[in-house]
Scaffold this motif. Sequence first.
Motif, PDB file in Angstrom:
ATOM      1  N   VAL A 182     -11.501  10.696   8.977  1.00 29.39           N
ATOM      2  CA  VAL A 182     -11.432  11.740  10.000  1.00 29.39           C
ATOM      3  C   VAL A 182     -12.305  11.372  11.195  1.00 29.39           C
ATOM      4  CG1 VAL A 182     -11.979  14.156  10.526  1.00 29.39           C
ATOM      5  CG2 VAL A 182     -10.872  13.575   8.353  1.00 29.39           C
ATOM      6  N   GLY A 183     -13.527  10.888  10.920  1.00 28.59           N
ATOM      7  CA  GLY A 183     -14.418  10.468  11.995  1.00 28.59           C
ATOM      8  C   GLY A 183     -13.830   9.336  12.814  1.00 28.59           C
ATOM      9  N   TYR A 184     -13.232   8.378  12.138  1.00 24.70           N
ATOM     10  CA  TYR A 184     -12.567   7.263  12.821  1.00 24.70           C
ATOM     11  C   TYR A 184     -11.480   7.784  13.761  1.00 24.70           C
ATOM     12  CZ  TYR A 184      -9.889   2.907  13.373  1.00 24.70           C
ATOM     13  OH  TYR A 184      -9.230   1.813  13.896  1.00 24.70           O
ATOM     14  N   SER A 185     -10.702   8.761  13.301  1.00 24.27           N
ATOM     15  CA  SER A 185      -9.599   9.312  14.101  1.00 24.27           C
ATOM     16  C   SER A 185     -10.104  10.186  15.239  1.00 24.27           C
ATOM     17  CB  SER A 185      -8.663  10.132  13.200  1.00 24.27           C
ATOM     18  OG  SER A 185      -8.171   9.340  12.134  1.00 24.27           O
ATOM     19  N   LEU A 189     -10.750  11.103  20.694  1.00 23.63           N
ATOM     20  CA  LEU A 189     -10.905  12.211  21.645  1.00 23.63           C
ATOM     21  C   LEU A 189     -12.009  11.951  22.662  1.00 23.63           C
ATOM     22  CD1 LEU A 189     -10.622  15.206  19.127  1.00 23.63           C
ATOM     23  CD2 LEU A 189      -8.816  14.228  20.563  1.00 23.63           C
ATOM     24  N   ILE A 190     -13.020  11.157  22.288  1.00 20.02           N
ATOM     25  CA  ILE A 190     -14.165  10.947  23.185  1.00 20.02           C
ATOM     26  C   ILE A 190     -14.368   9.483  23.573  1.00 20.02           C
ATOM     27  CG2 ILE A 190     -15.381  12.985  22.314  1.00 20.02           C
ATOM     28  CD1 ILE A 190     -17.094  11.094  20.618  1.00 20.02           C
ATOM     29  N   LYS A 192     -12.800   7.395  25.372  1.00 26.10           N
ATOM     30  CA  LYS A 192     -12.580   7.015  26.777  1.00 26.10           C
ATOM     31  C   LYS A 192     -13.734   7.439  27.683  1.00 26.10           C
ATOM     32  CE  LYS A 192      -9.694  11.125  27.551  1.00 26.10           C
ATOM     33  NZ  LYS A 192      -8.349  11.589  27.966  1.00 26.10           N
ATOM     34  N   PHE A 193     -14.579   8.344  27.200  1.00 24.23           N
ATOM     35  CA  PHE A 193     -15.713   8.800  27.993  1.00 24.23           C
ATOM     36  C   PHE A 193     -16.974   7.979  27.728  1.00 24.23           C
ATOM     37  CE2 PHE A 193     -13.087  12.623  27.180  1.00 24.23           C
ATOM     38  CZ  PHE A 193     -12.712  12.907  28.493  1.00 24.23           C
ATOM     39  N   LEU A 194     -16.916   7.077  26.758  1.00 23.74           N
ATOM     40  CA  LEU A 194     -18.089   6.297  26.364  1.00 23.74           C
ATOM     41  C   LEU A 194     -17.943   4.832  26.799  1.00 23.74           C
ATOM     42  CD1 LEU A 194     -18.426   7.598  22.681  1.00 23.74           C
ATOM     43  CD2 LEU A 194     -19.792   8.321  24.647  1.00 23.74           C
ATOM     44  N   PRO A 195     -19.043   4.204  27.179  1.00 26.23           N
ATOM     45  CA  PRO A 195     -18.971   2.763  27.477  1.00 26.23           C
ATOM     46  C   PRO A 195     -18.674   1.993  26.193  1.00 26.23           C
ATOM     47  CG  PRO A 195     -21.246   3.500  27.416  1.00 26.23           C
ATOM     48  CD  PRO A 195     -20.412   4.732  27.310  1.00 26.23           C
ATOM     49  N   THR A 196     -17.935   0.909  26.313  1.00 22.04           N
ATOM     50  CA  THR A 196     -17.605   0.117  25.134  1.00 22.04           C
ATOM     51  C   THR A 196     -18.809  -0.699  24.689  1.00 22.04           C
ATOM     52  OG1 THR A 196     -16.870  -1.799  26.431  1.00 22.04           O
ATOM     53  CG2 THR A 196     -15.226  -0.095  25.934  1.00 22.04           C
TER      54      THR A 196
END
Length: 365
Positions: A182-185, A189-190, A192-196
């Motif tokens: 579930v955490g992986y999935s 949701l977030i 794209k808002f975090l730096p890779t």
Amino acid sequence: MNYIYAMKTAILIFPLIALIITIPFILSEYHKYGSISKLRTIIIYSFILYLLTIYFLVILPLPSFEKVENMNPLKIRRIPLTFITDILNESSFVIQNPKTYLKALTEPCIYTVVFNIFMTIPFGMYLRYYFKCNLKKTILFSFLLSLFFELTQLTGLYFIYPKAYRLFDVDDLLMNTLGGIVGYSLLNLINKFLPTREEIDKKALEEGKNVSGLRRITLFSLDIFIYFIIQIMSFLFIKNKYLKYGTFILYYVMIPYFNKGKTLAGNYLNVKIVFKNKVVIRSFGRILFLYIYYFYIPYIFLVLIIKKVPELNFTIQKEATILILYSIGIILFYLVNAITILRKKKIYYDKIFKVEYQSTIEERK
């Protein structure tokens, strides 16, 4: 209440764990990137706090040995999905009646299952975001983490207790693994808002091209540590009163001269020391000055105080006060120098010896 107690315990223990890992973490960051990323620091330390918290949730509260000895042996629940039967038989949950939903969540047979899922949701998110695990690895590591917790319970906290004081349940393995999935999935949701991770590494390497004040202090401290290890090892095998001078010149002058300005610590931390001219003379003069400045002068003052104070026939209280004031003065001396280096990255003796610290992280990469 047990959950709150476990979380409070984790928060209290975390500073000690953080203190233990901070030096290895700093050394590792300077070795790999030449700088310490603030975001990476937050991620790593929050991950450790999270693991510590869920570990304490599994083992706490600890019962007394007498209580465990008097307990009936707990049966291992090997049949999967038994929790469904428990919910049907023990809870007030009725799928056709929405009014029973909220009440059912407060009943152990349901909230325990929900908690086991929620417990590893952050684990799955950390694995995917920072550790770059795919779904298969996330499932595997989530299962292994859950298995570790269940074996901890099954063995009575690694055989410290005479028997298990908490139940080994296959359903816990399933629910914890599901939580990781579930955490992986949910990270979708977030994400794209975090730096890779690559962007974090790239920024750290860019910042690592400059030598920060903390990196200088780390270099200085690691050099001292390695030098004393070499000196101790030398004294164990070679009996010579002049040996300490030879190891001093070897480590701080000869090795940097033939190693492009890098000591052994500089090699690891990707830092070299560059002199404008007269490399050997300035290198020797500088390290001799640093030795006298940071070690010998404070030591002389301490010896003088120890010798002179008793001669003045001070009371024990006054002697103790003088030693305390001396200790405070020495701490302030080191603190002022450290703050100067941290803020300005340079200090007055850098100008005297015409020395410059340069990062070699780009050369290594």
